[in-house]
Design an enzyme around this catalytic site. Structure first.
Site, PDB file in Angstrom:
ATOM      1  N   LEU A 125      10.607 -36.692 -17.138  1.00  0.00           N
ATOM      2  CA  LEU A 125       9.790 -35.735 -17.877  1.00  0.00           C
ATOM      3  C   LEU A 125       8.456 -35.488 -17.181  1.00  0.00           C
ATOM      4  O   LEU A 125       8.028 -34.353 -17.003  1.00  0.00           O
ATOM      5  CB  LEU A 125       9.563 -36.245 -19.305  1.00  0.00           C
ATOM      6  CG  LEU A 125       8.643 -35.415 -20.204  1.00  0.00           C
ATOM      7  CD1 LEU A 125       9.262 -34.047 -20.498  1.00  0.00           C
ATOM      8  CD2 LEU A 125       8.348 -36.162 -21.510  1.00  0.00           C
ATOM      9  N   ILE A 157       8.522 -41.746 -12.048  1.00  0.00           N
ATOM     10  CA  ILE A 157       9.820 -41.894 -12.707  1.00  0.00           C
ATOM     11  C   ILE A 157      10.384 -43.289 -12.431  1.00  0.00           C
ATOM     12  O   ILE A 157      10.676 -43.642 -11.282  1.00  0.00           O
ATOM     13  CB  ILE A 157      10.804 -40.807 -12.224  1.00  0.00           C
ATOM     14  CG1 ILE A 157      10.203 -39.417 -12.421  1.00  0.00           C
ATOM     15  CG2 ILE A 157      12.132 -40.954 -12.949  1.00  0.00           C
ATOM     16  CD1 ILE A 157       9.724 -39.110 -13.830  1.00  0.00           C
ATOM     17  N   ASP A 240      10.490 -41.327 -29.536  1.00  0.00           N
ATOM     18  CA  ASP A 240      10.381 -42.042 -30.806  1.00  0.00           C
ATOM     19  C   ASP A 240      11.243 -43.297 -30.810  1.00  0.00           C
ATOM     20  O   ASP A 240      10.893 -44.301 -31.434  1.00  0.00           O
ATOM     21  CB  ASP A 240      10.816 -41.146 -31.967  1.00  0.00           C
ATOM     22  CG  ASP A 240       9.717 -40.202 -32.426  1.00  0.00           C
ATOM     23  OD1 ASP A 240       8.560 -40.378 -31.990  1.00  0.00           O
ATOM     24  OD2 ASP A 240      10.019 -39.291 -33.225  1.00  0.00           O
ATOM     25  N   ARG A 243      10.038 -45.794 -27.148  1.00  0.00           N
ATOM     26  CA  ARG A 243       8.728 -46.442 -27.040  1.00  0.00           C
ATOM     27  C   ARG A 243       8.746 -47.884 -27.535  1.00  0.00           C
ATOM     28  O   ARG A 243       8.088 -48.734 -26.932  1.00  0.00           O
ATOM     29  CB  ARG A 243       7.678 -45.626 -27.793  1.00  0.00           C
ATOM     30  CG  ARG A 243       7.218 -44.409 -27.026  1.00  0.00           C
ATOM     31  CD  ARG A 243       6.361 -43.486 -27.863  1.00  0.00           C
ATOM     32  NE  ARG A 243       5.816 -42.408 -27.047  1.00  0.00           N
ATOM     33  CZ  ARG A 243       5.419 -41.238 -27.521  1.00  0.00           C
ATOM     34  NH1 ARG A 243       5.502 -40.999 -28.817  1.00  0.00           N
ATOM     35  NH2 ARG A 243       4.931 -40.321 -26.716  1.00  0.00           N
ATOM     36  N   GLN A 279     -11.816 -77.264 -29.316  1.00  0.00           N
ATOM     37  CA  GLN A 279     -11.751 -76.247 -30.348  1.00  0.00           C
ATOM     38  C   GLN A 279     -11.704 -74.828 -29.797  1.00  0.00           C
ATOM     39  O   GLN A 279     -10.976 -73.969 -30.314  1.00  0.00           O
ATOM     40  CB  GLN A 279     -12.931 -76.398 -31.310  1.00  0.00           C
ATOM     41  CG  GLN A 279     -12.810 -77.602 -32.235  1.00  0.00           C
ATOM     42  CD  GLN A 279     -13.945 -77.667 -33.248  1.00  0.00           C
ATOM     43  OE1 GLN A 279     -14.919 -76.924 -33.140  1.00  0.00           O
ATOM     44  NE2 GLN A 279     -13.810 -78.552 -34.220  1.00  0.00           N
ATOM     45  N   ILE A 340      -7.528 -69.386 -20.092  1.00  0.00           N
ATOM     46  CA  ILE A 340      -7.213 -70.771 -20.454  1.00  0.00           C
ATOM     47  C   ILE A 340      -6.870 -71.582 -19.203  1.00  0.00           C
ATOM     48  O   ILE A 340      -7.274 -72.750 -19.075  1.00  0.00           O
ATOM     49  CB  ILE A 340      -6.066 -70.809 -21.477  1.00  0.00           C
ATOM     50  CG1 ILE A 340      -6.575 -70.323 -22.848  1.00  0.00           C
ATOM     51  CG2 ILE A 340      -5.487 -72.225 -21.608  1.00  0.00           C
ATOM     52  CD1 ILE A 340      -5.487 -70.135 -23.878  1.00  0.00           C
ATOM     53  N   GLU A 366       5.371 -44.227 -21.137  1.00  0.00           N
ATOM     54  CA  GLU A 366       6.041 -43.740 -22.354  1.00  0.00           C
ATOM     55  C   GLU A 366       5.034 -43.367 -23.445  1.00  0.00           C
ATOM     56  O   GLU A 366       5.243 -43.623 -24.629  1.00  0.00           O
ATOM     57  CB  GLU A 366       7.086 -44.732 -22.850  1.00  0.00           C
ATOM     58  CG  GLU A 366       8.285 -44.764 -21.920  1.00  0.00           C
ATOM     59  CD  GLU A 366       9.523 -45.361 -22.536  1.00  0.00           C
ATOM     60  OE1 GLU A 366       9.836 -45.033 -23.685  1.00  0.00           O
ATOM     61  OE2 GLU A 366      10.172 -46.172 -21.852  1.00  0.00           O
TER      62      GLU A 366
END
Length: 392
Positions: A125, A157, A240, A243, A279, A340, A366
């Site tokens: 597209l 693409i 729709d 995705r 913590q 981390i 997308e």
């Protein structure tokens, strides 16, 4: 316990995918990323175990297990290798045009080959000047007797050069905007078609992303999807449903990074105790796990809606929400995972560096997450909501 709406049979398939991911795909992930080569061995693994069949009905040789389980399969693979998860997601993306708008003859001709993995699929597209604004596309398809003659190009693409079958969009009426767009099933060996270049990328390095060119490439009229002018509607219906596959990829990346960061934090000691017991690190891990679980609820909720046959505005909104939240979670969680691990997180010896690079694209392709927010807001404004609050 993580949210798990699956039946016993579905859990068996999920566990098979999880085992294949951990034992066969995870050991290949770093090499795929480093080589920038498409992993045909992973494709063969999927073929051998029938995993492409997760996206197709039994009448076409698929498993007929539905959308939710297909999303979970993408998630499980993406926990260890985002490139390999994308192969599954794009097989669905490239096949949805046929499933949603194909004639019986088109479906019978192509879907069994896609379900077995004999054919790989792609979706064409986007153009260099027409990404979120598909009405600006410049590719054309001119009717010439029993054929359409395609000219133009497509950009970014996925599966370029490895796909056998493309869903291609071009204007049959160049002056008509969205109503001028039509959709075609396009075979990769068609004369006049070329993959002009493959892009070097930040992440998903083993997946091919390329530019396609069409120079008087002739497509039989029988390969038109739906009617002339149906292309934009078909493209939006496809997105729709596709995705959330990127949402599943993002969720998998996020959960994989969370799991690795937890394992590292349990074993890495500072000041006489594992860093997981400090913590500030514990709080990061808690937030990462919570974000993953929230994303999973949106993603699985979409899968259940799709399997229940829902369509229209409700599905559009749920799709955009799942894609948006899962991919934003992927980017945030992988960044936290790198933090981390500290300096170790920034070097390629550890997988969270790759996961962070892979996560970024899930916010872009997308439909960018900015577009997803516009879609969600648009659907909210269309809803006939009644406020439960009375004026002060």
């Amino acid at each position: 316990m993580p949210y798990d709406p699956l039946s016993a049979e579905q859990r068996e398939i999920r566990d098979l995918v999880r085992t294949l991911a951990r034992e066969r795909i995870a050991p290949r992930a770093a090499a795929i990323d480093e080589s920038h080569e498409f992993p045909w061995d992973i494709v063969e693994l999927y073929r051998e175990h029938g995993l492409f069949g997760l996206f197709f009905g039994e009448e076409y040789g698929g498993l007929g297990t539905g959308t939710l389980l297909a999303l979970i399969a993408i998630e499980e693979v993406s926990k260890v290798c985002a490139t390999s998860g994308l192969i599954l997601a794009v097989q669905e993306l490239g096949s949805l045009g046929l499933k949603l708008a194909g004639s019986d003859e088109q479906k019978e001709r192509y879907l069994p080959k896609l379900a077995s993995g004999e054919f790989l699929a792609a979706y064409a597209l986007t153009e260099s000047g027409a990404g979120s604004d598909s009405a600006a596309m410049r590719s054309t398809a001119r009717r010439d007797g029993g054929e359409y003659v395609l000219n133009g190009s497509k950009r970014f693409i996925t599966n370029a050069s490895v796909a056998n079958l493309y869903t291609v969009f071009a204007k049959t009426d160049p002056d008509a905007g969205h109503p001028g767009i039509s959709a075609f099933v396009f075979e990769a060996d068609t004369p006049g078609f070329e993959v002009a270049r493959l892009e070097p990328k930040l992440g998903i390095a083993g997946s091919t992303t390329g530019e396609l060119t069409f120079d008087d490439a002739r497509v039989p009229v029988e390969n038109l999807l739906g009617e002339e002018g149906d292309g934009f509607k078909i493209a939006m219906r496809i997105l729709d449903r596709s995705r959330p596959g990127i949402g599943a990829q993002g969720l998998g990346i996020a959960q994989g990074a969370t799991d690795y960061a937890l394992e590292y934090a349990r074993s890495r000691e500072t000041m006489g105790k594992p860093i997981a017991e400090h913590q500030l690190i514990a709080a990061k891990l808690a937030d990462m796990e919570t974000a993953c679980e929230a994303a999973r609820g949106l993603l699985y909720g979409f899968g259940q809606m799709a399997d229940a046959g829902l369509d229209g505005a409700e599905l559009t909104k749920a799709s955009a929400q799942a894609k948006l939240f899962c991919s934003d979670t992927a980017m945030w969680v992988t960044t936290e995972a790198v933090q981390i691990l500290g300096g170790y997180g920034y070097i390629r010896e550890y997988p969270v560096e790759r996961m962070m690079r892979d996560a970024k694209i899930t916010q872009i392709y997308e439909g960018t997450n900015q577009i997803q927010r516009l879609v969600i807001a648009r659907e909210m404004l269309r809803e006939n909501r009644i406020s439960q609050l009375t004026p002060a």
